[in-house]
Design a protein around this motif. Structure first.
Motif, PDB file in Angstrom:
ATOM      1  N   PRO A  57     108.038  49.394 -76.678  1.00 60.01           N
ATOM      2  CA  PRO A  57     108.873  48.706 -75.683  1.00 60.01           C
ATOM      3  C   PRO A  57     110.269  48.378 -76.197  1.00 60.01           C
ATOM      4  N   LEU A  58     110.385  48.025 -77.479  1.00 63.73           N
ATOM      5  CA  LEU A  58     111.706  47.764 -78.045  1.00 63.73           C
ATOM      6  C   LEU A  58     112.555  49.033 -78.050  1.00 63.73           C
ATOM      7  N   VAL A 110     105.698  41.259 -75.193  1.00 66.64           N
ATOM      8  CA  VAL A 110     105.752  42.720 -75.101  1.00 66.64           C
ATOM      9  C   VAL A 110     105.631  43.168 -73.650  1.00 66.64           C
ATOM     10  N   ASP A 111     104.699  42.570 -72.910  1.00 67.46           N
ATOM     11  CA  ASP A 111     104.540  42.920 -71.499  1.00 67.46           C
ATOM     12  C   ASP A 111     105.778  42.552 -70.685  1.00 67.46           C
ATOM     13  N   GLN A 120     113.303  39.907 -69.632  1.00 68.78           N
ATOM     14  CA  GLN A 120     113.340  40.969 -70.638  1.00 68.78           C
ATOM     15  C   GLN A 120     114.333  40.631 -71.750  1.00 68.78           C
ATOM     16  N   ILE A 154     103.709  42.026 -85.634  1.00 65.74           N
ATOM     17  CA  ILE A 154     104.432  42.375 -84.404  1.00 65.74           C
ATOM     18  C   ILE A 154     104.353  43.875 -84.147  1.00 65.74           C
ATOM     19  N   SER A 182     117.162  44.053 -79.088  1.00 63.72           N
ATOM     20  CA  SER A 182     116.126  45.040 -79.433  1.00 63.72           C
ATOM     21  C   SER A 182     116.510  45.799 -80.697  1.00 63.72           C
ATOM     22  N   ARG A 210     108.424  45.045 -71.130  1.00 67.49           N
ATOM     23  CA  ARG A 210     108.153  46.264 -70.355  1.00 67.49           C
ATOM     24  C   ARG A 210     108.485  46.088 -68.879  1.00 67.49           C
ATOM     25  N   ALA A 265     104.811  46.126 -80.222  1.00 66.25           N
ATOM     26  CA  ALA A 265     106.182  45.812 -79.796  1.00 66.25           C
ATOM     27  C   ALA A 265     107.155  46.964 -80.002  1.00 66.25           C
ATOM     28  N   VAL A 305     102.865  36.953 -78.576  1.00 70.56           N
ATOM     29  CA  VAL A 305     103.601  38.211 -78.749  1.00 70.56           C
ATOM     30  C   VAL A 305     103.182  39.276 -77.732  1.00 70.56           C
ATOM     31  N   PRO A 306     101.885  39.511 -77.475  1.00 69.76           N
ATOM     32  CA  PRO A 306     101.523  40.511 -76.452  1.00 69.76           C
ATOM     33  C   PRO A 306     102.120  40.191 -75.081  1.00 69.76           C
ATOM     34  N   ILE A 324     111.281  38.327 -79.704  1.00 66.70           N
ATOM     35  CA  ILE A 324     110.670  39.215 -80.697  1.00 66.70           C
ATOM     36  C   ILE A 324     111.579  39.347 -81.911  1.00 66.70           C
TER      37      ILE A 324
END
Length: 534
Positions: free
Chosen positions: A344-345, A305-306, A316, A336, A360, A309, A341, A301-302, A323
């Motif tokens: 960024p979402l 997230v990156d 993306q 999450i 998103s 971004r 998250a 998950v991280p 996610i």
């Protein structure tokens, strides 16, 4: 001396000539079988040993890998092309044999000639494959000629991406959230991201053959350890194709700890093909319910997230879809949010591509079913972003769903009232007849107003300023059953009546008079806040 020298040269030349009349003209022997390439059948020029131990022409191995083809050898074995090593010993033996047999030393074959040979073998293998019978082939061809109804999204397909021009002035709920078919219940939320699309029948046949030959996760783990970028790209493209097939068993069997750890470095690669296909594979794996918690616990998950971004645009899109897919599992929702998250979402919802925005929004909807995530979003300034999108009529259908979840919380409700959410929803309902607003979105706007009306002394004043009464009266007259029920309750509160009152003269309410009741029911409504099934 010079004459004798000339004579000797002439004599040697004569004795070595291959005169047709010479009865001792040599016959070229057949080369040993181990000197011939199993693919081309020709004498090997640049021999290499593959992982399974067989020796091939280097060009033959390269073409087989490029075309995704693994030949069945004459002895029944199947070669493994995951690694190749030059076979200097066999090369020396071939050269020595050529010299002894007066055979020309072979040169490297042309790529196109080997490609022609392999393509003919692929065609022959497909027509005579024992893996799919004639009747099954007919069925598969029928599916290919008459494809099923697919989702309206195609970002995960390996074909060139099309330019999606979405109309943000209208709600997208009917397109993506509401399933096809007249008998579908109201607003059954999508369980697959917008960037996901199932593969075509023809590609599934090819992947079926490859999977039967190569096996599952162990093959990909081995591939991911390669230092050859081309080989890595081939591996992630194949994994994406393999997981794109609508087969729950395949996705579950491939989603192992080894594979998830092996694909992590590829997710952060700066090579576009590696990054986009890797994250698309994770998205496809996450579609299996059994894999959702496993993927979150693997630490991916991280990375998603990156990528949301700062990844490539297609990455993306797949990260947002991944996610969203992972957020469908209740066990993942809080994790999450904790893993960062939400912000960024929120940014992707405002400025991402069409597919990124849509997924998103649904990711935020599912994540805001947890109160801790609602509080985090308010602190991140989500109210301004969400209400700004509603005023601009951007993704209204999906953004309203997020706001409905936020309005359940007293903390969030206060922030929404501060942001003038009441006037925003009233304007949407007022313009609903003129704009292409779905019935479900109108219902959700009324539900949001209903949630905002609870426990707030400010709501009456804000509703009066926005002239909400006339809009709600129109809903009572012309809206759906569920929208009418909510609108009636709001009107009752605006008329100053307690919610505990029983049967009400709604004609009096509509005429603007004091409502009359036949009797009082000393109990409250039992359905509570936000009881509408959005």
């Amino acid at each position: 001396m010079g004459g004798n020298g000339k004579f000797r040269i002439w004599k040697i030349s004569f004795s070595k000539s291959s005169s047709p009349s010479s009865p001792k003209s040599p016959i070229k022997p057949d080369p040993p079988k181990e000197f011939l390439c199993p693919v081309s059948g020709s004498l090997i020029s640049d021999p290499v040993v593959v992982s399974s131990g067989q020796t091939f022409e280097r060009i033959s191995v390269q073409v087989c890998k490029d075309l995704g083809f693994v030949p069945n050898l004459s002895d029944g074995s199947v070669p493994d092309f995951s690694a190749i090593i030059p076979n200097l010993a066999i090369k020396t033996s071939i050269i020595n044999w050529c010299r002894e047999s007066h055979v020309e030393i072979p040169t490297s074959p042309d790529y196109s000639s080997i490609e022609t040979i392999i393509r003919s073998r692929i065609a022959a293998s497909a027509s005579a494959s024992p893996l799919v019978g004639d009747s099954e082939m007919e069925l598969l061809e029928g599916v290919e000629n008459n494809p099923p109804v697919l989702f309206s999204h195609a970002a995960t397909e390996l074909n060139p991406r099309r330019n999606n021009n979405y109309d943000y002035s209208s709600s997208s709920s009917d397109v993506s959230v509401i399933a096809n078919g007249a008998a579908t219940p109201l607003l059954p939320f999508a369980t697959r991201p917008d960037c996901y699309s199932s593969s075509s029948a023809s590609s599934e046949i090819a992947v079926f053959h490859e999977a039967q030959v190569w096996g599952e996760d162990e093959f990909f783990v081995k591939k991911f350890n390669s230092v050859d970028v081309t080989e890595l790209e081939e591996a992630v493209i194949l994994l994406r194709k393999r997981t794109r097939a609508n087969d729950e068993y395949v996705r579950v069997s491939l989603c192992t700890h080894k594979l998830l750890q092996g694909i992590k470095p590829l997710l952060v690669s700066r090579y576009p093909v590696l990054q986009t296909n890797s994250v698309a594979s994770i998205l496809n794996l996450s579609l299996a319910k059994e894999n959702k918690v496993k993927i979150v616990r693997s630490g991916i998950v991280p990375i998603l997230v990156d990528l949301l971004r700062g990844g490539f645009e297609e990455s993306q899109e797949h990260a947002a879809g991944g996610i969203f897919s992972l957020a469908l599992a209740d066990e993942n929702k809080m994790a999450i949010g904790v893993l960062g998250a939400l912000q960024p979402l929120l940014l992707a919802l405002r400025s991402g591509s069409a597919l990124t925005r849509r997924d998103s929004a649904l990711a935020l909807y599912h994540l805001t079913l947890v109160n801790s995530n609602r509080s985090k979003l308010i602190k991140l300034g989500a109210v301004g972003v969400l209400l700004g999108m509603l005023r601009s009529r951007v993704l209204v259908g999906r953004v309203v769903l997020v706001v409905c979840n936020l309005a359940v919380s007293s903390e969030c409700r206060s922030a929404l009232l501060d942001g003038d959410a009441v006037a925003c929803f009233v304007e949407i309902l007022r313009d609903g007849g003129e704009s292409d607003l779905s019935e479900s979105t109108r219902e959700n706007c009324v539900a949001a107003l209903y949630s905002l009306s609870h426990g707030s002394l400010r709501f009456k004043g804000l509703a009066k300023e926005a002239r909400a009464t006339e809009v709600l009266q129109a809903v009572v007259e012309h809206g759906s059953e569920r929208a009418r029920e909510k609108a009636k309750r709001i009107l009752l509160m605006l008329r100053g009546r307690d919610e505990a009152e029983g049967e009400i003269d709604w004609e009096g309410v509509m005429e603007g008079g004091v409502s009359r009741t036949r009797y009082r029911v000393p109990t409250r409504y039992s359905n509570g806040l936000n009881s509408t099934e959005f």
